[in-house]
Design a protein around this motif. Sequence first.
Motif, mmCIF file in Angstrom:
data_model
loop_
_atom_site.group_PDB
_atom_site.id
_atom_site.type_symbol
_atom_site.label_atom_id
_atom_site.label_comp_id
_atom_site.label_asym_id
_atom_site.label_seq_id
_atom_site.Cartn_x
_atom_site.Cartn_y
_atom_site.Cartn_z
ATOM 1 N N GLN A 6 50.298 -26.827 -18.647
ATOM 2 C CA GLN A 6 50.048 -28.267 -18.709
ATOM 3 C C GLN A 6 50.056 -28.897 -17.319
ATOM 4 O OE1 GLN A 6 52.793 -30.424 -21.180
ATOM 5 N NE2 GLN A 6 51.632 -32.327 -21.062
ATOM 6 N N LYS A 7 51.022 -28.504 -16.496
ATOM 7 C CA LYS A 7 51.096 -29.048 -15.146
ATOM 8 C C LYS A 7 49.883 -28.652 -14.317
ATOM 9 C CE LYS A 7 54.358 -29.687 -11.337
ATOM 10 N NZ LYS A 7 55.732 -29.383 -10.847
ATOM 11 N N HIS A 8 49.424 -27.432 -14.503
ATOM 12 C CA HIS A 8 48.239 -26.957 -13.788
ATOM 13 C C HIS A 8 47.010 -27.771 -14.193
ATOM 14 C CE1 HIS A 8 45.875 -23.117 -12.388
ATOM 15 N NE2 HIS A 8 45.499 -24.213 -11.755
ATOM 16 N N LEU A 9 46.842 -27.991 -15.479
ATOM 17 C CA LEU A 9 45.686 -28.744 -15.975
ATOM 18 C C LEU A 9 45.728 -30.198 -15.495
ATOM 19 C CD1 LEU A 9 45.522 -27.341 -19.616
ATOM 20 C CD2 LEU A 9 44.027 -26.754 -17.697
ATOM 21 N N LEU A 10 46.909 -30.790 -15.481
ATOM 22 C CA LEU A 10 47.040 -32.166 -14.998
ATOM 23 C C LEU A 10 46.706 -32.249 -13.510
ATOM 24 C CD1 LEU A 10 50.312 -33.275 -16.843
ATOM 25 C CD2 LEU A 10 47.978 -34.096 -17.284
ATOM 26 N N ALA A 11 47.119 -31.236 -12.747
ATOM 27 C CA ALA A 11 46.810 -31.212 -11.319
ATOM 28 C C ALA A 11 45.314 -31.062 -11.072
ATOM 29 C CB ALA A 11 47.578 -30.083 -10.641
ATOM 30 N N LEU A 12 44.654 -30.290 -11.898
ATOM 31 C CA LEU A 12 43.204 -30.155 -11.761
ATOM 32 C C LEU A 12 42.503 -31.492 -11.996
ATOM 33 C CD1 LEU A 12 42.601 -26.712 -13.518
ATOM 34 C CD2 LEU A 12 41.966 -27.294 -11.167
ATOM 35 N N ARG A 13 42.982 -32.260 -12.945
ATOM 36 C CA ARG A 13 42.409 -33.588 -13.197
ATOM 37 C C ARG A 13 42.676 -34.532 -12.019
ATOM 38 N NH1 ARG A 13 40.770 -34.824 -18.371
ATOM 39 N NH2 ARG A 13 41.178 -33.243 -19.968
ATOM 40 N N GLN A 14 43.850 -34.410 -11.437
ATOM 41 C CA GLN A 14 44.229 -35.334 -10.367
ATOM 42 C C GLN A 14 43.617 -34.957 -9.023
ATOM 43 O OE1 GLN A 14 48.457 -35.854 -9.986
ATOM 44 N NE2 GLN A 14 48.293 -37.247 -8.241
ATOM 45 N N TYR A 15 43.631 -33.665 -8.694
ATOM 46 C CA TYR A 15 43.213 -33.228 -7.366
ATOM 47 C C TYR A 15 41.874 -32.501 -7.341
ATOM 48 C CZ TYR A 15 48.190 -34.055 -6.488
ATOM 49 O OH TYR A 15 49.436 -34.615 -6.392
ATOM 50 N N GLY A 16 41.376 -32.127 -8.512
ATOM 51 C CA GLY A 16 40.187 -31.287 -8.549
ATOM 52 C C GLY A 16 40.534 -29.844 -8.231
ATOM 53 N N PRO A 17 39.579 -28.939 -8.306
ATOM 54 C CA PRO A 17 39.862 -27.515 -8.068
ATOM 55 C C PRO A 17 39.961 -27.185 -6.591
ATOM 56 C CG PRO A 17 37.547 -27.814 -8.543
ATOM 57 C CD PRO A 17 38.178 -29.167 -8.707
ATOM 58 N N SER A 18 40.743 -26.152 -6.292
ATOM 59 C CA SER A 18 40.816 -25.610 -4.932
ATOM 60 C C SER A 18 39.657 -24.635 -4.727
ATOM 61 C CB SER A 18 42.142 -24.868 -4.748
ATOM 62 O OG SER A 18 42.100 -23.620 -5.433
ATOM 63 N N PRO A 19 39.463 -24.162 -3.515
ATOM 64 C CA PRO A 19 38.403 -23.164 -3.282
ATOM 65 C C PRO A 19 38.609 -21.860 -4.049
ATOM 66 C CG PRO A 19 39.064 -24.179 -1.215
ATOM 67 C CD PRO A 19 40.053 -24.637 -2.243
ATOM 68 N N LEU A 20 39.832 -21.609 -4.525
ATOM 69 C CA LEU A 20 40.108 -20.362 -5.237
ATOM 70 C C LEU A 20 40.176 -20.548 -6.748
ATOM 71 C CD1 LEU A 20 42.701 -18.640 -2.886
ATOM 72 C CD2 LEU A 20 40.253 -18.228 -3.092
ATOM 73 N N HIS A 21 39.822 -21.723 -7.239
ATOM 74 C CA HIS A 21 39.707 -21.921 -8.675
ATOM 75 C C HIS A 21 38.339 -21.439 -9.171
ATOM 76 C CE1 HIS A 21 43.316 -24.529 -8.566
ATOM 77 N NE2 HIS A 21 43.392 -24.210 -9.848
ATOM 78 N N ARG A 22 38.302 -21.079 -10.428
ATOM 79 C CA ARG A 22 37.072 -20.552 -11.031
ATOM 80 C C ARG A 22 36.245 -21.725 -11.556
ATOM 81 N NH1 ARG A 22 40.044 -15.588 -14.386
ATOM 82 N NH2 ARG A 22 41.015 -14.627 -12.557
ATOM 83 N N LYS A 23 35.260 -22.105 -10.781
ATOM 84 C CA LYS A 23 34.490 -23.315 -11.093
ATOM 85 C C LYS A 23 33.683 -23.174 -12.378
ATOM 86 C CE LYS A 23 35.728 -24.869 -6.984
ATOM 87 N NZ LYS A 23 36.186 -23.653 -6.313
ATOM 88 N N SER A 24 33.421 -21.944 -12.798
ATOM 89 C CA SER A 24 32.657 -21.725 -14.031
ATOM 90 C C SER A 24 33.516 -21.905 -15.276
ATOM 91 C CB SER A 24 32.040 -20.326 -14.037
ATOM 92 O OG SER A 24 33.039 -19.327 -13.882
ATOM 93 N N PHE A 25 34.825 -22.016 -15.102
ATOM 94 C CA PHE A 25 35.739 -22.242 -16.225
ATOM 95 C C PHE A 25 35.850 -23.745 -16.462
ATOM 96 C CE2 PHE A 25 38.482 -18.185 -16.665
ATOM 97 C CZ PHE A 25 37.398 -17.374 -16.366
ATOM 98 N N ARG A 26 35.679 -24.167 -17.690
ATOM 99 C CA ARG A 26 35.613 -25.597 -18.003
ATOM 100 C C ARG A 26 36.798 -26.408 -17.465
ATOM 101 N NH1 ARG A 26 32.363 -28.323 -21.265
ATOM 102 N NH2 ARG A 26 31.518 -26.397 -22.139
ATOM 103 N N PRO A 27 38.051 -25.932 -17.601
ATOM 104 C CA PRO A 27 39.164 -26.757 -17.086
ATOM 105 C C PRO A 27 39.111 -27.002 -15.585
ATOM 106 C CG PRO A 27 39.965 -25.079 -18.589
ATOM 107 C CD PRO A 27 38.550 -24.729 -18.289
ATOM 108 N N CYS A 28 38.322 -26.210 -14.864
ATOM 109 C CA CYS A 28 38.230 -26.382 -13.411
ATOM 110 C C CYS A 28 37.065 -27.286 -12.997
ATOM 111 C CB CYS A 28 38.056 -25.019 -12.738
ATOM 112 S SG CYS A 28 39.400 -23.868 -13.033
#
Length: 221
Positions: free
Chosen positions: A195-217
């Motif tokens: 949950q904390k990871h998903l909330l951070a993605l909403r707040q900060y967006g993905p990092s360069p090492l996140h999988r952009k093809s995955f919907r939560p990112c």
Amino acid sequence: MVEIEQSAAIDSSALSSESSWLELSAMSIIPGLIAGVDEVGRGALFGPVVAAAVILPACALSELIAVDIKDSKKLSSYRRTQLAQLISALAIDWRIGFASTAEIDQMNILQATLLAMKRAVQKLKVQPTICLVDGNQSIKNLLLPQQTIVKGDERSLSIAAASIVAKVWRDELVLRLAAKYPMYDLARNKGYGSQKHLLALRQYGPSPLHRKSFRPCQFEC
């Protein structure tokens, strides 16, 4: 390149509940060395997908059974680390392969997983007689005989060993990266969608090492 494989996956549910580890039963008639191959991180949102290939000597099997080796998901982090050290010491050979987040986004997670497995096997300095691959998907263009085994990490000592080594290696990698991206709570979630990871993605967006093809990112800050 030519792919050499068996015709069908072994479904562990079809094996009797009394059956032992495959290396001591169904696979014991295979001469030569067996490599177990497994992956970790397929469902994560961050970081590479990692695979391990492990070749165990016959003399190590009883020792691993005695210390209650099992699928890495059923072990505590501390116990996994202990067992990974033991497996590394006992193994004839073991290697890690991975596919990057860029490769995951380019080719999809399934193909990237198979690529990571292939890379792990190809790094082995000792050539096995056969590779036991967790799951029901064969490794493409692998110039070695292979056998897929559904839920193989619960049935094969070699695959269980590979699952532990891969999990410990990937967790240690993510822990090193966590300091660079503290907002995602990676030290706790290891890149998975807490949950904390998903909330951070909403707040900060993905990092360069996140999988952009995955919907939560797929958020932009």
